[in-house]
Write a protein that holds these residues in place. Structure first.
Motif, PDB file in Angstrom:
ATOM      1  N   THR A   3       4.636   5.649  -7.960  1.00  0.00           N
ATOM      2  CA  THR A   3       6.084   5.452  -8.065  1.00  0.00           C
ATOM      3  C   THR A   3       6.485   5.073  -9.479  1.00  0.00           C
ATOM      4  OG1 THR A   3       5.788   3.168  -7.322  1.00  0.00           O
ATOM      5  CG2 THR A   3       6.347   4.787  -5.649  1.00  0.00           C
ATOM      6  N   ASP A 155      -3.332  -0.814  -8.713  1.00  0.00           N
ATOM      7  CA  ASP A 155      -2.739  -0.741  -7.383  1.00  0.00           C
ATOM      8  C   ASP A 155      -3.162  -1.873  -6.463  1.00  0.00           C
ATOM      9  OD1 ASP A 155      -1.131   1.647  -7.424  1.00  0.00           O
ATOM     10  OD2 ASP A 155      -2.989   2.765  -7.627  1.00  0.00           O
ATOM     11  N   SER A 156      -4.379  -2.386  -6.638  1.00  0.00           N
ATOM     12  CA  SER A 156      -4.940  -3.299  -5.643  1.00  0.00           C
ATOM     13  C   SER A 156      -5.263  -4.687  -6.165  1.00  0.00           C
ATOM     14  CB  SER A 156      -6.221  -2.687  -5.072  1.00  0.00           C
ATOM     15  OG  SER A 156      -7.224  -2.607  -6.079  1.00  0.00           O
ATOM     16  N   GLU A 207       6.058  -1.771  -2.993  1.00  0.00           N
ATOM     17  CA  GLU A 207       4.788  -2.012  -2.313  1.00  0.00           C
ATOM     18  C   GLU A 207       4.559  -3.500  -2.108  1.00  0.00           C
ATOM     19  OE1 GLU A 207       1.411   0.128  -3.956  1.00  0.00           O
ATOM     20  OE2 GLU A 207       2.802   1.445  -5.002  1.00  0.00           O
ATOM     21  N   ARG A 370      -4.202  -5.930   4.872  1.00  0.00           N
ATOM     22  CA  ARG A 370      -3.679  -4.769   5.581  1.00  0.00           C
ATOM     23  C   ARG A 370      -4.596  -4.354   6.723  1.00  0.00           C
ATOM     24  NH1 ARG A 370      -1.621  -1.635   0.119  1.00  0.00           N
ATOM     25  NH2 ARG A 370       0.596  -2.184   0.307  1.00  0.00           N
ATOM     26  N   THR A 390       1.628  -9.810   5.458  1.00  0.00           N
ATOM     27  CA  THR A 390       2.043  -8.449   5.778  1.00  0.00           C
ATOM     28  C   THR A 390       2.305  -8.325   7.259  1.00  0.00           C
ATOM     29  OG1 THR A 390       1.564  -6.108   5.401  1.00  0.00           O
ATOM     30  CG2 THR A 390      -0.263  -7.461   6.180  1.00  0.00           C
ATOM     31  N   PRO A 399       6.172  -3.567   2.850  1.00  0.00           N
ATOM     32  CA  PRO A 399       5.687  -4.216   1.629  1.00  0.00           C
ATOM     33  C   PRO A 399       4.922  -5.483   1.960  1.00  0.00           C
ATOM     34  CG  PRO A 399       8.041  -4.590   1.912  1.00  0.00           C
ATOM     35  CD  PRO A 399       7.634  -3.616   2.968  1.00  0.00           C
TER      36      PRO A 399
END
Length: 475
Positions: A3, A155-156, A207, A370, A390, A399
């Motif tokens: 994104t 990302d993580s 996110e 997650r 989450t 998100p």
């Protein structure tokens, strides 16, 4: 990070060529100047990779050189360096140093700018870059990372190999997940966000979310003129044992400060609870006969009382599972609930639930939270230096909320029991599981800071500081 890349491409299409990089470089140079205090005569080394981060570093270095800094660029991929940035640095009087001579200039540097790898980097640094970063660590120079520390997973937040440890990270447009989630967050140092105009093109749905005071204040319950203790919500606490009565006391302490109108306690530690909190409604007849509640907290210090855990899980009200409750609860009993469930494991408990090592959870916290939410069909609050919350019921998992209000002093026995009581009280007051967990983590972390102020604290100190944190947030 797709994104962010897409937003950057869209914005670059609207702007003159190179304008976006110049915005980033200006913000980076300003942050470097502020970090240095005095620019003239200071020695700055740029570690330049082949991507746009290297170009940002070169243009920022040119700005610093024009202000009188001695700037040297170490090119890790000379054949793929950003040509415009390199030309700008040379015009400003900057020097280029080969990798062979890099350690000497690094050793004498006042400030090192990390522009090795951008948000597309995976798997840690290559050996030549890792050796250079090791030399930077030996030098003691202040390190400013461009966008994020090289070698971390954008990302993580995972760190899969050698990575930069920055004092300051200057990030552009939006915070990247790695800057919010450990173990990468711990390597970012102080994070400075530079607005380069991405706000208009980034999607509304993120996110990650990091709540602020105003967000939490909007969630907190506030009694009205017609409120009574039952309308404000009643939370049930099924916790403690003959061996661990303190867990019950601390869970009740958190619950009493969480906004619900009353707290019912069920368990063998009733006398200890009443001795500390006489306002508690104590029962020894089990959860089913304790009286009406709007939410249950079960598990802190419960020992091997699997029957009580199972009984609470059958209730048609929100349930918070913590500590021994996580160990004793049957997965299908959790998945089969129609009312919300909030699970609050620390990394060790999460590892046991997932069948992996604690190190695997701590190294991939985002993936772990997650995975847990998906396996148990429950909202999960994964405790730690950066607490993650989450909700699997949200679209595509929704998100993940990140909370970083805490302090290392919260790593003390009983602190989690206070958090469970606080979150359970917010559940009873009517908040959703994800909001209750997020607001509780925020208040709990802030209370820890207020109680500690740089000194050791006990869990009871944290509980006592919750009203101060609440007032601070509401102001």
């Amino acid at each position: 990070m797709d994104t962010v890349r897409s937003a950057e491409r869209e914005l670059m299409g609207r702007l003159p060529e190179g304008a976006l990089m110049q915005r980033a470089a200006a913000g980076l140079a300003a942050a470097c100047a502020e970090t240095l205090g005095r620019v003239y005569g200071r020695r700055v080394v740029l570690l330049v990779g082949s991507g746009d981060n290297g170009g940002d570093a070169l243009y920022a270095g040119a700005r610093l050189a024009r202000r009188g800094a001695g700037v040297s660029a170490v090119l890790l991929a000379p054949e793929r360096v950003h040509g415009g940035g390199l030309a700008a640095l040379r015009r400003a009087g900057g020097a280029v140093v080969g990798v062979d001579g890099a350690e000497e200039v690094v050793r004498r540097a006042d400030l090192v700018v990390d522009g090795i790898v951008g948000i597309g980097g995976k798997g840690g640094l290559r050996p030549d870059a890792a050796a250079l970063v090791a030399a930077v660590e030996r030098s003691g120079a202040v390190v400013v990372a461009v966008d994020l520390p090289s070698g971390v997973e954008a990302d993580s937040g995972e760190v899969r190999g050698a990575a930069v440890r920055a004092d300051v990270t200057v990030t552009f447009g939006t915070h990247k997940p790695a800057l919010l989630i450990d173990p990468a967050r711990e390597r970012a140092g102080v994070v400075r966000l530079v607005d380069i105009g991405l706000g208009d093109v980034l999607p509304d749905r993120a996110e990650l979310e990091a709540l602020q005071h105003a967000d939490v204040a909007a969630l907190l319950p506030e009694p009205g003129g017609e409120s009574d203790k039952y309308r404000r919500g009643v939370v049930g606490i099924a916790a403690g044992s003959a061996r661990y009565p303190g867990a019950a006391v601390l869970a009740v302490a958190g619950a009493l400060r969480g906004g619900a109108g009353a707290v019912r306690y069920v368990g063998p530690a009733g006398q200890a609870v009443l001795a500390r909190f006489p306002e508690t409604l104590v029962s020894d007849r089990g959860p089913e006969k304790a009286g009406r509640v709007q939410a249950w907290v079960v598990g802190p210090g419960a020992g091997d009382d699997a029957a009580t855990v199972a009984e609470v899980l059958e209730a048609e009200v929100p349930v918070l599972l913590d500590a021994d409750g996580l160990r004793l609860a049957e997965r299908e009993a959790v998945r089969g609930r129609s009312a919300p469930t909030l699970m609050t494991p620390h990394a060790g408990e999460a590892a046991a639930l997932l069948g992996v090592t604690r190190e695997e959870v701590e190294g991939a916290r985002l993936a772990a939270v997650r995975e847990l939410a998906g396996r148990y069909a429950a909202t999960v609050l994964l405790k730690g230096s950066t607490t993650l919350v989450t909700d699997p019921a949200a679209p595509d998992g929704g998100p993940v909320r990140v909370n970083a209000t805490g302090t290392p002093w919260l790593a003390t026995a009983g602190s989690g029991d206070v958090l469970s009581g606080l979150a359970g009280s917010l559940l009873a007051a009517g908040l959703s599981a994800v909001d209750a967990g997020s607001a509780a983590a925020y208040l709990h972390g802030l209370a820890g800071r207020l109680a500690a102020q740089g000194a050791p604290v006990g869990a009871h100190d944290v509980a006592d500081a919750i009203p101060r944190a609440w007032r601070d947030v509401r102001r």
